[in-house]
Design a protein around this motif. Structure first.
Motif, short mmCIF file in Angstrom:
data_model
loop_
_atom_site.label_atom_id
_atom_site.label_comp_id
_atom_site.label_asym_id
_atom_site.label_seq_id
_atom_site.Cartn_x
_atom_site.Cartn_y
_atom_site.Cartn_z
N LEU A 150 0.92 -1.19 -0.11
CA LEU A 150 0.03 0.07 0.14
C LEU A 150 0.92 1.35 -0.01
O LEU A 150 1.78 1.28 0.66
N ALA A 151 0.82 2.24 -0.95
CA ALA A 151 1.33 3.66 -0.99
C ALA A 151 0.48 4.72 -0.70
O ALA A 151 -0.66 4.45 -1.45
N LEU A 152 0.67 5.58 0.18
CA LEU A 152 -0.17 6.60 0.41
C LEU A 152 0.73 7.91 -0.32
O LEU A 152 1.77 8.36 0.30
N ASP A 153 -0.13 8.70 -1.11
CA ASP A 153 0.50 9.86 -1.67
C ASP A 153 -0.09 10.89 -1.20
O ASP A 153 -1.41 11.33 -1.55
N GLU A 154 0.31 11.52 -0.08
CA GLU A 154 -0.16 12.85 0.70
C GLU A 154 -1.23 12.80 1.44
O GLU A 154 -2.18 13.52 1.36
#
Lengths: 249, 249
Positions: free
Chosen positions: B108-112
Motif C-alpha cells: 500500500l502506498a499513500l500519496d499525501e
C-alpha cells in the motif's frame, strides 16, 4: 443584520437539548448548504457571506425564507467550522416516521452506533451505494448532530430514516436480516444474495444479543492479517460493496 | 516516582518537533501498550498503574526498561487519552529504511494522505487484510503522531514502512501500480488481478499528477447513488477487500 438573539439561538443548536426543543438543526459550508437548499428539507434561515451570495445569486432567488448577510468571522462564531467563508442554514427536522420497505432494496439498520462521525460517514457510504433507507435503534447517535451532518458531506439530504425499536421493526418487516459476525458465511465466497436489511452494531459491543436473534444470515468479512476488528464505518462500506457486487452479479 | 522532568519530557512528545529530536514517541492504553511490548519496537520507558501492573505482572517481568508506577490521574495528564487507567509507553522510532518488495505481495502506498486519523485507520485496514508493507510520500501524515498510533489500534506494530519519493520508489520497483480513479476499470467486473502496489491519494486532491503517470492500472469503485466521493480510508478498505477477493479467486 445578524442580531444577538439570532447568534444566541444558532449557538444553542449545538446542543441536542435545544435542537429537540426547537425542532431545528444547522448545516454549514458551501457544499452542504447548497445540497440542503436543493433537498426536501425546509430551510428556515440562511446566513450567507457576500461571496456566497454573489456566487449563487440565481440559485438563492428561489429561496423564500429569511436570509441574512454576514461576514466570514460571524459565520465562524456561530457554527462549528474553523473556517467557513460561505454559508450556514437553519433547517427544520423531519418528523420521525417509519417507512415501508420494498422487497427489492437494501436497507441499512444501525444498532447503537454511538459516534456521530461514524454515523455521518455511514450515511455517506449508504448514499454512494444507492441505499436510500436507514433505520436507527433508539440510542444510535442523533442524526442532526452537527458532526453527523458534517461527516455525511451532504448525503444526509438523500436518505430516508427513522429511529425505532429494531426488534419491533424487524419483526414487522419480515425481511432477510444480515449481520456481520466473526463466525458467519465468508462474504467473498457467496455466489448470490437477496435484498434485505444489513444491520451494523455498536462500536465496542457489536450487534446486541436481542438483535442477533433476529439476524437470519450471519456473514463474515474475511481477515487475512492480525487486526482484531474493523471500525464500524469501514465494515459497513465493505459489506455494502460486497452486497452491491453480489446483487448485480 | 514520576518526576517533573519525565512529565515534561512525555508532554513534549505530543509535538512532532520534539519527537524528531528525541527519536521517540508514546503509545497509550491497555491494548496498544501490550502490543508494542510484544513487538520489535524498543520500549524505553513504561508508566503503569497498580491495576495494569497486577493484571500483567508476568508479562511485565520480561520488560527490562525503566518502569514507573503512576496513578490514573497522572497518566491522563501526560497522555492524550481522556481516560487511561492502564499504561503509557515511551518507544524508540524505527529508522527510515526502504524495504524490497517481493512479486507476490500487495503493498500500500499513500500519496499525501494528511489526516492522522485516516493514516491510523488505513494502517489498521492494511493489517486486517494482511498487507505488511507500506510506503508513504514525504508529506503524508507522520506515522508516530499520537492520533495515528491511537487510530491504528495496535496495528502500527505489524507494518513495515518507510517515507520516500514515490516517483523514485515506483520507478525502481517496476511493479504493477494500481490507483483509484473515477474513470477506471470497474473493480466488481474484474476477473483476476496481479499483486502490486495500491496507491491512495490525498483527501482533497486524490493522486497527484506525477504519480498518476506511474499508475498502470486505473480502477474504479462503482457508485450506485449520488455521493460524489468516499473518504480515503473507506476507499482503501474497499480496494483492499476487492484485491484480496480477486487474488484468492
Amino acid at each position: 443584520m445578524l442580531s444577538k438573539n439570532t447568534v444566541k439561538f444558532i449557538k444553542s443548536l449545538h446542543q441536542k437539548k435545544y435542537r429537540s426543543q426547537s425542532g431545528q438543526f444547522f448545516v454549514e459550508g458551501e457544499k452542504s448548504v447548497l445540497e440542503v437548499l436543493d433537498s426536501d428539507f425546509l430551510v428556515d434561515l440562511l446566513l450567507v457571506t457576500e461571496n456566497f451570495q454573489q456566487k449563487y445569486a440565481r440559485r438563492l432567488e428561489r429561496f423564500k425564507g429569511e436570509k441574512i448577510l454576514v461576514t466570514q468571522n460571524q459565520l465562524e462564531q456561530v457554527g462549528q467550522f474553523q473556517s467557513n467563508d460561505s454559508a450556514l442554514a437553519v433547517v427544520t427536522m423531519k418528523s420521525n416516521e417509519a417507512f415501508t420497505p420494498t422487497r427489492d432494496e437494501l436497507i441499512l439498520a444501525l444498532d447503537e452506533v454511538r459516534d456521530p462521525g461514524n454515523l455521518g460517514t455511514i450515511i455517506r457510504i449508504a448514499d454512494w451505494y444507492g441505499i436510500k433507507k436507514m433505520v436507527f435503534s433508539l440510542h444510535t447517535a442523533e442524526f442532526y448532530n452537527p458532526k453527523v451532518i458534517q461527516a455525511s458531506m451532504g448525503s444526509f439530504t438523500r436518505v430516508k430514516f427513522f429511529y425505532g425499536d429494531l426488534q419491533e421493526v424487524f419483526t414487522k418487516w419480515r425481511l432477510p436480516v444480515y449481520g456481520a459476525f466473526l463466525k458467519g458465511e465468508n462474504i467473498h465466497e457467496m455466489k448470490s444474495i437477496s435484498p434485505g436489511v444489513i444491520v451494523m452494531g455498536n462500536e465496542s459491543n457489536g450487534i446486541s444479543g436481542e438483535i442477533e436473534k433476529l439476524v437470519n444470515h450471519k456473514v463474515t468479512i474475511p481477515a487475512f492479517g492480525e487486526a482484531e476488528s474493523l471500525n464500524v464505518a469501514i465494515a459497513t462500506a465493505i459489506l455494502c460493496d460486497n452486497f452491491k457486487r453480489l446483487l448485480g452479479a
